[in-house]
Design a protein around this motif. Sequence first.
Motif, PDB file in Angstrom:
ATOM      1  N   ILE A  94       9.585   1.683   4.484  1.00 11.76           N
ATOM      2  CA  ILE A  94       9.975   2.990   4.709  1.00 11.76           C
ATOM      3  C   ILE A  94       9.932   3.592   6.349  1.00 11.76           C
ATOM      4  CG2 ILE A  94       9.962   5.528   4.023  1.00 11.76           C
ATOM      5  CD1 ILE A  94       9.281   4.494   1.464  1.00 11.76           C
ATOM      6  N   ASN A  95       8.693   3.377   6.810  1.00 10.64           N
ATOM      7  CA  ASN A  95       8.196   3.933   8.011  1.00 10.64           C
ATOM      8  C   ASN A  95       8.325   2.916   9.088  1.00 10.64           C
ATOM      9  OD1 ASN A  95       7.925   6.667   6.830  1.00 10.64           O
ATOM     10  ND2 ASN A  95       5.888   5.443   6.024  1.00 10.64           N
ATOM     11  N   LYS A  96       8.895   1.811   8.826  1.00  9.73           N
ATOM     12  CA  LYS A  96       8.668   0.544   9.836  1.00  9.73           C
ATOM     13  C   LYS A  96       7.310   0.676  10.459  1.00  9.73           C
ATOM     14  CE  LYS A  96      12.743  -0.193   8.644  1.00  9.73           C
ATOM     15  NZ  LYS A  96      12.659  -0.375   7.111  1.00  9.73           N
ATOM     16  N   ASP A  97       6.263   0.713   9.710  1.00 10.85           N
ATOM     17  CA  ASP A  97       4.896   0.898  10.144  1.00 10.85           C
ATOM     18  C   ASP A  97       4.311  -0.548  10.064  1.00 10.85           C
ATOM     19  OD1 ASP A  97       2.039   1.315  10.209  1.00 10.85           O
ATOM     20  OD2 ASP A  97       2.210   2.801   8.740  1.00 10.85           O
ATOM     21  N   LYS A  98       4.002  -1.188  11.212  1.00  7.40           N
ATOM     22  CA  LYS A  98       3.137  -2.226  11.512  1.00  7.40           C
ATOM     23  C   LYS A  98       1.923  -2.255  10.767  1.00  7.40           C
ATOM     24  CE  LYS A  98       5.686  -3.589  15.447  1.00  7.40           C
ATOM     25  NZ  LYS A  98       5.877  -4.046  16.964  1.00  7.40           N
ATOM     26  N   VAL A  99       1.200  -1.082  11.248  1.00  9.31           N
ATOM     27  CA  VAL A  99      -0.221  -1.102  10.677  1.00  9.31           C
ATOM     28  C   VAL A  99      -0.411  -1.175   8.959  1.00  9.31           C
ATOM     29  CG1 VAL A  99      -2.056   0.555  10.276  1.00  9.31           C
ATOM     30  CG2 VAL A  99      -0.947   0.427  12.547  1.00  9.31           C
ATOM     31  N   ALA A 100       0.690  -0.739   8.393  1.00  7.26           N
ATOM     32  CA  ALA A 100       0.844  -0.774   6.938  1.00  7.26           C
ATOM     33  C   ALA A 100       1.154  -2.409   6.430  1.00  7.26           C
ATOM     34  CB  ALA A 100       1.819   0.035   6.269  1.00  7.26           C
ATOM     35  N   LEU A 101       1.803  -2.924   7.425  1.00  8.50           N
ATOM     36  CA  LEU A 101       2.240  -4.426   6.984  1.00  8.50           C
ATOM     37  C   LEU A 101       1.209  -5.225   7.352  1.00  8.50           C
ATOM     38  CD1 LEU A 101       4.717  -5.921   6.287  1.00  8.50           C
ATOM     39  CD2 LEU A 101       5.236  -6.335   8.953  1.00  8.50           C
ATOM     40  N   ASP A 102       0.240  -5.165   8.486  1.00 11.27           N
ATOM     41  CA  ASP A 102      -0.856  -5.713   8.681  1.00 11.27           C
ATOM     42  C   ASP A 102      -1.911  -5.535   7.502  1.00 11.27           C
ATOM     43  OD1 ASP A 102       0.094  -6.707  11.282  1.00 11.27           O
ATOM     44  OD2 ASP A 102      -0.670  -5.218  12.431  1.00 11.27           O
ATOM     45  N   ASP A 103      -2.080  -4.254   7.049  1.00  9.10           N
ATOM     46  CA  ASP A 103      -2.926  -4.100   6.123  1.00  9.10           C
ATOM     47  C   ASP A 103      -2.550  -4.908   4.929  1.00  9.10           C
ATOM     48  OD1 ASP A 103      -4.262  -2.122   7.486  1.00  9.10           O
ATOM     49  OD2 ASP A 103      -3.426  -0.338   6.500  1.00  9.10           O
ATOM     50  N   ALA A 104      -1.316  -4.978   4.497  1.00  8.22           N
ATOM     51  CA  ALA A 104      -0.978  -5.657   3.361  1.00  8.22           C
ATOM     52  C   ALA A 104      -1.241  -7.383   3.546  1.00  8.22           C
ATOM     53  CB  ALA A 104       0.527  -5.395   2.977  1.00  8.22           C
ATOM     54  N   LYS A 105      -0.841  -7.566   4.752  1.00  9.46           N
ATOM     55  CA  LYS A 105      -1.094  -8.991   5.235  1.00  9.46           C
ATOM     56  C   LYS A 105      -2.627  -9.527   5.395  1.00  9.46           C
ATOM     57  CE  LYS A 105      -0.385 -12.238   8.970  1.00  9.46           C
ATOM     58  NZ  LYS A 105      -0.077 -12.449  10.208  1.00  9.46           N
ATOM     59  N   THR A 106      -3.280  -8.491   5.672  1.00 12.64           N
ATOM     60  CA  THR A 106      -4.854  -8.889   5.756  1.00 12.64           C
ATOM     61  C   THR A 106      -5.316  -9.180   4.298  1.00 12.64           C
ATOM     62  OG1 THR A 106      -5.172  -7.683   7.760  1.00 12.64           O
ATOM     63  CG2 THR A 106      -7.152  -8.049   6.295  1.00 12.64           C
ATOM     64  N   ILE A 107      -5.044  -8.231   3.146  1.00  9.00           N
ATOM     65  CA  ILE A 107      -5.449  -8.513   2.086  1.00  9.00           C
ATOM     66  C   ILE A 107      -4.677  -9.752   1.419  1.00  9.00           C
ATOM     67  CG2 ILE A 107      -5.203  -7.610  -0.518  1.00  9.00           C
ATOM     68  CD1 ILE A 107      -5.357  -4.670   1.011  1.00  9.00           C
ATOM     69  N   VAL A 108      -3.515  -9.851   1.559  1.00  6.34           N
ATOM     70  CA  VAL A 108      -2.948 -11.131   0.874  1.00  6.34           C
ATOM     71  C   VAL A 108      -3.687 -12.475   1.551  1.00  6.34           C
ATOM     72  CG1 VAL A 108      -0.845 -12.488   0.544  1.00  6.34           C
ATOM     73  CG2 VAL A 108      -0.642  -9.870   0.232  1.00  6.34           C
ATOM     74  N   SER A 109      -3.790 -12.483   2.902  1.00  7.07           N
ATOM     75  CA  SER A 109      -4.458 -13.562   3.459  1.00  7.07           C
ATOM     76  C   SER A 109      -5.827 -13.965   3.044  1.00  7.07           C
ATOM     77  CB  SER A 109      -4.545 -13.499   5.218  1.00  7.07           C
ATOM     78  OG  SER A 109      -3.255 -13.140   5.480  1.00  7.07           O
ATOM     79  N   GLU A 110      -6.520 -12.702   2.976  1.00  8.53           N
ATOM     80  CA  GLU A 110      -7.867 -12.983   2.292  1.00  8.53           C
ATOM     81  C   GLU A 110      -7.914 -13.479   0.613  1.00  8.53           C
ATOM     82  OE1 GLU A 110     -10.139  -9.284   2.614  1.00  8.53           O
ATOM     83  OE2 GLU A 110     -10.015  -9.646   4.795  1.00  8.53           O
ATOM     84  N   MET A 111      -6.917 -13.175   0.130  1.00 13.35           N
ATOM     85  CA  MET A 111      -6.929 -13.527  -1.460  1.00 13.35           C
ATOM     86  C   MET A 111      -6.252 -14.974  -1.094  1.00 13.35           C
ATOM     87  SD  MET A 111      -4.897 -10.173  -2.751  1.00 13.35           S
ATOM     88  CE  MET A 111      -4.974 -10.722  -4.816  1.00 13.35           C
ATOM     89  N   ARG A 112      -5.378 -15.236  -0.221  1.00 11.07           N
ATOM     90  CA  ARG A 112      -4.947 -16.807  -0.304  1.00 11.07           C
ATOM     91  C   ARG A 112      -6.066 -17.810   0.266  1.00 11.07           C
ATOM     92  NH1 ARG A 112      -1.963 -18.564   4.429  1.00 11.07           N
ATOM     93  NH2 ARG A 112      -4.016 -17.648   5.352  1.00 11.07           N
ATOM     94  N   ASP A 113      -6.908 -17.069   1.066  1.00  4.48           N
ATOM     95  CA  ASP A 113      -8.134 -18.038   1.559  1.00  4.48           C
ATOM     96  C   ASP A 113      -9.017 -18.224   0.468  1.00  4.48           C
ATOM     97  OD1 ASP A 113      -6.521 -18.157   3.821  1.00  4.48           O
ATOM     98  OD2 ASP A 113      -8.223 -16.775   4.961  1.00  4.48           O
TER      99      ASP A 113
END
Length: 126
Positions: A94-113
Motif C-alpha cells: 500500500i505504502n511502497k514501504d521498503k522498511v515493511a518489506l525488509d521486516d517481512a523478509k527478515t522474518i521469512v529468511s529466519e524461518m527459512r534458515d
Amino acid sequence: MAVNNPYTKYKEQSVSTATPEELTLMLYNGCIKFMNLAKIFMDEKNLEKVNINIQKAQDIINELNLTLNMDIEISTNLRQLYDYVNSRLVDANINKDKVALDDAKTIVSEMRDTWKEAIVLARKGK
C-alpha cells in the motif's frame, strides 16, 4: 513456455519429487525471491511489478498459513508470525514501504534458515 523446455521439465520434476519438507523450503525461498524482486521494482518505480511480486509473496505466506496443523502447539506461534508477515507485506504494498518489506523478509529468511537447519538435523537422525 514450451513443454520441451529442459528448465521447465527440471522444475516440474524437482517439485513433483520433493519431500514435504523440501517443498516448504522451496516456498520460503520463493517468498524471499518475490520480496527481493518487489524491492528492486520499488527502486525502479514500477508499481505494477511491485504489486505483482508482493502479492505472490502473500500467496505463499497464505498457503503456509493455511496448511498449518493446528493440533501441533508451535503452529499457533507460526500462524501469528505468518499473520504479522502478511500485514507487513500489505503495508509494503500500500505504502511502497521498503522498511515493511525488509521486516517481512527478515522474518521469512529466519524461518527459512531454521527450517533448513531442521531438515539437516532430521536427516542426520535417520
